[in-house]
Design an enzyme around this catalytic site. Structure first.
Site, short mmCIF file in Angstrom:
data_model
loop_
_atom_site.label_atom_id
_atom_site.label_comp_id
_atom_site.label_asym_id
_atom_site.label_seq_id
_atom_site.Cartn_x
_atom_site.Cartn_y
_atom_site.Cartn_z
N TYR A 189 46.31 -30.75 90.43
CA TYR A 189 45.79 -29.56 91.12
C TYR A 189 46.31 -29.50 92.55
O TYR A 189 46.89 -30.46 93.05
CB TYR A 189 44.26 -29.55 91.11
CG TYR A 189 43.61 -30.53 92.08
CD1 TYR A 189 43.62 -31.90 91.84
CD2 TYR A 189 43.00 -30.08 93.25
CE1 TYR A 189 43.03 -32.79 92.74
CE2 TYR A 189 42.41 -30.97 94.14
CZ TYR A 189 42.43 -32.32 93.89
OH TYR A 189 41.87 -33.20 94.77
N LYS A 210 48.33 -35.88 92.81
CA LYS A 210 47.09 -35.11 93.01
C LYS A 210 46.50 -34.78 91.64
O LYS A 210 46.52 -33.63 91.18
CB LYS A 210 47.37 -33.85 93.87
CG LYS A 210 46.10 -33.36 94.57
CD LYS A 210 46.43 -32.51 95.76
CE LYS A 210 45.24 -31.80 96.35
NZ LYS A 210 44.12 -32.64 96.73
N GLU A 256 42.54 -44.31 102.71
CA GLU A 256 42.23 -42.92 103.08
C GLU A 256 40.78 -42.69 102.70
O GLU A 256 39.98 -43.64 102.73
CB GLU A 256 43.20 -41.96 102.39
CG GLU A 256 43.21 -42.09 100.88
CD GLU A 256 43.97 -41.02 100.14
OE1 GLU A 256 44.21 -39.95 100.69
OE2 GLU A 256 44.27 -41.25 98.95
N LEU A 300 47.13 -40.16 99.06
CA LEU A 300 47.73 -38.85 98.83
C LEU A 300 48.44 -38.45 100.13
O LEU A 300 47.87 -38.60 101.21
CB LEU A 300 46.66 -37.81 98.51
CG LEU A 300 47.25 -36.44 98.22
CD1 LEU A 300 47.84 -36.39 96.81
CD2 LEU A 300 46.22 -35.34 98.39
N1 PDD Z 1 41.70 -32.91 99.07
N2 PDD Z 1 43.46 -37.49 100.32
C1 PDD Z 1 42.81 -37.09 99.23
C2 PDD Z 1 42.34 -38.11 98.24
C3 PDD Z 1 42.55 -35.72 99.02
O1 PDD Z 1 41.91 -35.31 97.92
C4 PDD Z 1 42.99 -34.78 99.99
C5 PDD Z 1 42.79 -33.31 99.82
C6 PDD Z 1 43.66 -35.26 101.13
C7 PDD Z 1 44.15 -34.34 102.22
O2 PDD Z 1 45.24 -33.56 101.77
P1 PDD Z 1 45.53 -32.14 102.44
O3 PDD Z 1 45.64 -32.36 103.90
O4 PDD Z 1 46.83 -31.75 101.83
O5 PDD Z 1 44.38 -31.23 102.08
C8 PDD Z 1 43.89 -36.62 101.26
C9 PDD Z 1 41.54 -31.53 98.71
C10 PDD Z 1 41.32 -30.62 99.85
C11 PDD Z 1 40.46 -31.43 97.63
O6 PDD Z 1 40.45 -32.28 96.75
O7 PDD Z 1 39.66 -30.48 97.65
#
Ligand code: PDD
Length: 280
Positions: A32, A147, A179, A203
């Protein structure tokens, strides 16, 4: 009426019917993305598209029209009257529907593609006041760079945070901070900003990447090295980044204040630089 995108068409969301044999439903066999709409444009949708294609490649899902995602996202904003709003678009691509067996379907099946958009309250004041977090053992597999929709470890740790009155769960793997349940995390130690390097343990956040650039452009030193858990007692600041929180100062970890327990200057400077960049 909400309009969603489903396998090539824009249709009322309630008319979306996903097969019970869908491998996304049976196995969480899919990926996703979440992109942010800032009233008149998406935030770095090219990077989200590149990450989506990479996730699909890593788990060997082929969606020939993947490049149409930015157009689909714009159309969802338009059809749901979200232009002028803060909004998010979610897209999920699964390996498609086939009788349940662990191996990929022997006869190729089309992937299932579902996307929807919704308006979103960025709660900027609340986030600027700083968030509390918990620290937990990283419960995830060793391909966190994908992801994947398989988010059970993230969900369980995030729920623990919620039940503790916190807004994020920070993960430690083999003594090193990786993270968070749905964010990347940064620490300020001796005037330098530390964050885990890109690897299969995190991620590669789009916000992370752009905040690192903003920090470096502003003359701040960013070290892409994992912070040992043992160094937490020496940090002066921590902050997290993700698509919806942008840059969020962390004011406590496991009920222990970070620094003086207030959002730190580096976190606030980067939050402000991020807003200047997106509000242009
Ligand atoms: N989550 N690490 C993880 C495990 C994440 O699920 C996310 C993002 C990030 C940050 O990635 P970005 O800056 O590209 O949003 C880091 C999204 C927002 C979610 O699962 O809703």
């Amino acid at each position: 009426m909400e309009t969603a995108y489903f396998n090539g068409s824009f249709i009322p969301k309630e008319e979306v019917h996903i097969s019970p044999d869908d491998r996304g439903f049976l196995f969480a066999d899919g990926i996703y993305e979440v992109v942010r709409w800032y009233g008149s444009s998406f935030y770095d949708i090219e990077s989200h598209l590149a990450r989506m294609k990479r996730s699909m490649k890593e788990i060997r899902i082929g969606w020939d029209s993947a490049g149409s995602f930015p157009g689909i996202a714009e159309e969802l904003i338009r059809r749901n009257n979200l232009a002028g709003c803060d909004a998010l678009v979610y897209i999920q691509v699964t390996r498609g529907a086939a009788r349940r067996t662990h191996a990929f379907p022997r006869e190729p099946v089309a992937p299932t593609v579902y996307a929807f958009a919704w308006s979103f309250n960025p709660a900027r004041e609340l986030i600027a006041s700083g968030i509390s977090t918990i620290l937990r053992k990283d419960p995830r597999w060793n391909r966190c760079d994908i992801k994947s929709v398989s988010l059970l470890p993230n969900i369980l740790s995030f729920q623990e945070a919620v039940e503790d009155g916190a807004m994020e769960s920070i993960f430690v793997r083999e003594g090193l901070i990786t993270e968070c349940a749905h964010s990347n995390v940064f620490f300020v130690l001796n005037g330098k900003i530390f964050t885990h390097p890109e690897s299969t343990n995190i991620l590669s956040g789009i916000t992370r990447k752009n905040v690192i650039s903003l920090a470096r452009e502003g003359g701040l030193e960013v070290v892409e090295e994992a912070l040992p858990e043992a160094a937490l007692k020496n940090i002066s600041e921590a902050f997290i980044t993700n698509t919806s929180f942008e840059v969020a100062p962390v004011i406590s970890i496991n009920n222990i204040p970070v620094g003086n327990g207030k959002p730190g200057p580096v976190s606030m400077l980067l939050r402000q630089k991020f807003h200047s960049a997106v509000d242009q």
